[in-house]
Motif scaffolding. Structure first.
Motif, PDB file in Angstrom:
ATOM      1  N   ASP A   1     -28.999  26.721  68.147  1.00 19.30           N
ATOM      2  CA  ASP A   1     -27.711  26.102  67.903  1.00 19.30           C
ATOM      3  C   ASP A   1     -26.581  27.066  68.235  1.00 19.30           C
ATOM      4  O   ASP A   1     -25.642  26.714  68.939  1.00 19.30           O
ATOM      5  CB  ASP A   1     -27.638  25.658  66.446  1.00 19.30           C
TER       6      ASP A   1
ATOM      7  N   ASN B   1     -26.675  29.686  70.127  1.00 17.33           N
ATOM      8  CA  ASN B   1     -26.733  29.967  71.549  1.00 17.33           C
ATOM      9  C   ASN B   1     -25.981  28.906  72.340  1.00 17.33           C
ATOM     10  O   ASN B   1     -25.231  29.220  73.259  1.00 17.33           O
ATOM     11  CB  ASN B   1     -28.201  30.048  71.980  1.00 17.33           C
ATOM     12  N   ALA B   2     -26.151  27.645  72.005  1.00 17.61           N
ATOM     13  CA  ALA B   2     -25.489  26.562  72.723  1.00 17.61           C
ATOM     14  C   ALA B   2     -23.975  26.638  72.556  1.00 17.61           C
ATOM     15  O   ALA B   2     -23.227  26.433  73.514  1.00 17.61           O
ATOM     16  CB  ALA B   2     -26.017  25.206  72.244  1.00 17.61           C
TER      17      ALA B   2
ATOM     18  N   LYS C   1     -22.782  29.639  74.592  1.00 20.26           N
ATOM     19  CA  LYS C   1     -22.832  29.328  76.023  1.00 20.26           C
ATOM     20  C   LYS C   1     -21.634  28.476  76.421  1.00 20.26           C
ATOM     21  O   LYS C   1     -21.048  28.672  77.482  1.00 20.26           O
ATOM     22  CB  LYS C   1     -24.142  28.639  76.387  1.00 20.26           C
ATOM     23  N   ASN C   2     -21.249  27.522  75.598  1.00 22.12           N
ATOM     24  CA  ASN C   2     -20.080  26.702  75.888  1.00 22.12           C
ATOM     25  C   ASN C   2     -18.819  27.560  75.922  1.00 22.12           C
ATOM     26  O   ASN C   2     -17.971  27.389  76.801  1.00 22.12           O
ATOM     27  CB  ASN C   2     -19.953  25.582  74.853  1.00 22.12           C
TER      28      ASN C   2
ATOM     29  N   ILE D   1     -25.705  24.410  78.955  1.00 22.16           N
ATOM     30  CA  ILE D   1     -26.529  24.401  77.749  1.00 22.16           C
ATOM     31  C   ILE D   1     -27.900  23.844  78.147  1.00 22.16           C
ATOM     32  O   ILE D   1     -27.984  22.765  78.725  1.00 22.16           O
ATOM     33  CB  ILE D   1     -25.896  23.522  76.651  1.00 22.16           C
TER      34      ILE D   1
ATOM     35  N   ILE E   1     -31.673  22.633  76.851  1.00 17.12           N
ATOM     36  CA  ILE E   1     -32.231  22.139  75.594  1.00 17.12           C
ATOM     37  C   ILE E   1     -33.452  21.265  75.796  1.00 17.12           C
ATOM     38  O   ILE E   1     -33.711  20.803  76.888  1.00 17.12           O
ATOM     39  CB  ILE E   1     -31.172  21.322  74.843  1.00 17.12           C
TER      40      ILE E   1
ATOM     41  N   LEU F   1     -31.371  17.871  70.625  1.00 17.06           N
ATOM     42  CA  LEU F   1     -30.427  18.861  71.124  1.00 17.06           C
ATOM     43  C   LEU F   1     -29.502  18.313  72.204  1.00 17.06           C
ATOM     44  O   LEU F   1     -28.435  18.874  72.432  1.00 17.06           O
ATOM     45  CB  LEU F   1     -31.176  20.108  71.611  1.00 17.06           C
TER      46      LEU F   1
ATOM     47  N   ALA G   1     -25.713  19.050  71.916  1.00 20.04           N
ATOM     48  CA  ALA G   1     -24.939  19.591  73.043  1.00 20.04           C
ATOM     49  C   ALA G   1     -23.732  18.696  73.334  1.00 20.04           C
ATOM     50  O   ALA G   1     -22.632  19.199  73.621  1.00 20.04           O
ATOM     51  CB  ALA G   1     -25.825  19.722  74.273  1.00 20.04           C
TER      52      ALA G   1
ATOM     53  N   SER H   1     -19.539  21.874  78.943  1.00 18.71           N
ATOM     54  CA  SER H   1     -20.683  22.537  79.558  1.00 18.71           C
ATOM     55  C   SER H   1     -21.592  21.512  80.221  1.00 18.71           C
ATOM     56  O   SER H   1     -21.748  20.391  79.717  1.00 18.71           O
ATOM     57  CB  SER H   1     -21.513  23.284  78.501  1.00 18.71           C
TER      58      SER H   1
ATOM     59  N   ILE I   1     -25.170  20.061  80.779  1.00 19.28           N
ATOM     60  CA  ILE I   1     -26.325  20.024  79.878  1.00 19.28           C
ATOM     61  C   ILE I   1     -27.568  19.904  80.744  1.00 19.28           C
ATOM     62  O   ILE I   1     -27.717  18.943  81.496  1.00 19.28           O
ATOM     63  CB  ILE I   1     -26.220  18.850  78.881  1.00 19.28           C
TER      64      ILE I   1
END
Length: 148
Positions: free
Chosen positions: A8, A10-11, A14-15, A21, A23, A62, A66, A77, A79
């Motif tokens: 979570d 990390n996502a 990353k954004n 992202i 997943i 996820l 995301a 981001s 996905i």
């Protein structure tokens, strides 16, 4: 909890770095402030059981998570779905917990993401973009699911 937290966070990070992202799994998240409240309840009350599942009781895939990250961000981001289908599900039943502690209002996924985004935005300069970009955890977990 550890795997849930890492994916979570990390996502969200990353954004913030404007990265895609990646997943592919279902989780039952609990926001850290909610976990602290549950622990506090057990410290100050007599409980009947020895083991409880401490989860919010609402699983989310996820992709949906995301999408929530994108909805709460100015940057959208990309996905990427790592593999078709879903990997192992990480959810549990929290009925025994709720029966013990009574009515508990878990933080929504959206509110938790907004709170974590604010935290990471405030600490943005401390984040290691190389680690986030290279994502060694994602590589390791992908190999684990494939049995390598």
């Amino acid at each position: 909890m550890e795997n849930t937290r890492i994916i979570d966070l990390n996502a969200i990070v990353k954004n913030l770095f404007k990265l895609p992202i990646v997943i592919n799994v279902l989780f039952d998240y609990i926001y850290i402030n909610d976990l602290v409240e549950v622990i506090d309840w057990f410290i100050h009350n007599d409980n009947k059981e020895k083991i409880y599942n401490v989860t919010a009781g609402s699983k989310i895939d996820l992709v949906s998570l995301a999408n929530l990250i994108n909805e709460t961000s100015e940057y959208k981001s990309e996905i990427h779905i790592l593999n078709d289908g879903l990997n192992n599900e990480y959810t549990s039943n929290n009925r025994k917990l709720l029966k013990e502690i009574g009515d508990f209002n878990f933080t929504s996924h959206r509110d938790a993401i907004i709170n974590m985004r604010e935290y990471f935005s405030y600490n943005f300069e401390k984040l290691d973009k190389d680690i986030i970009t290279n994502d060694p955890y994602l590589k390791k977990i992908n190999n684990m699911w494939k049995g390598k």
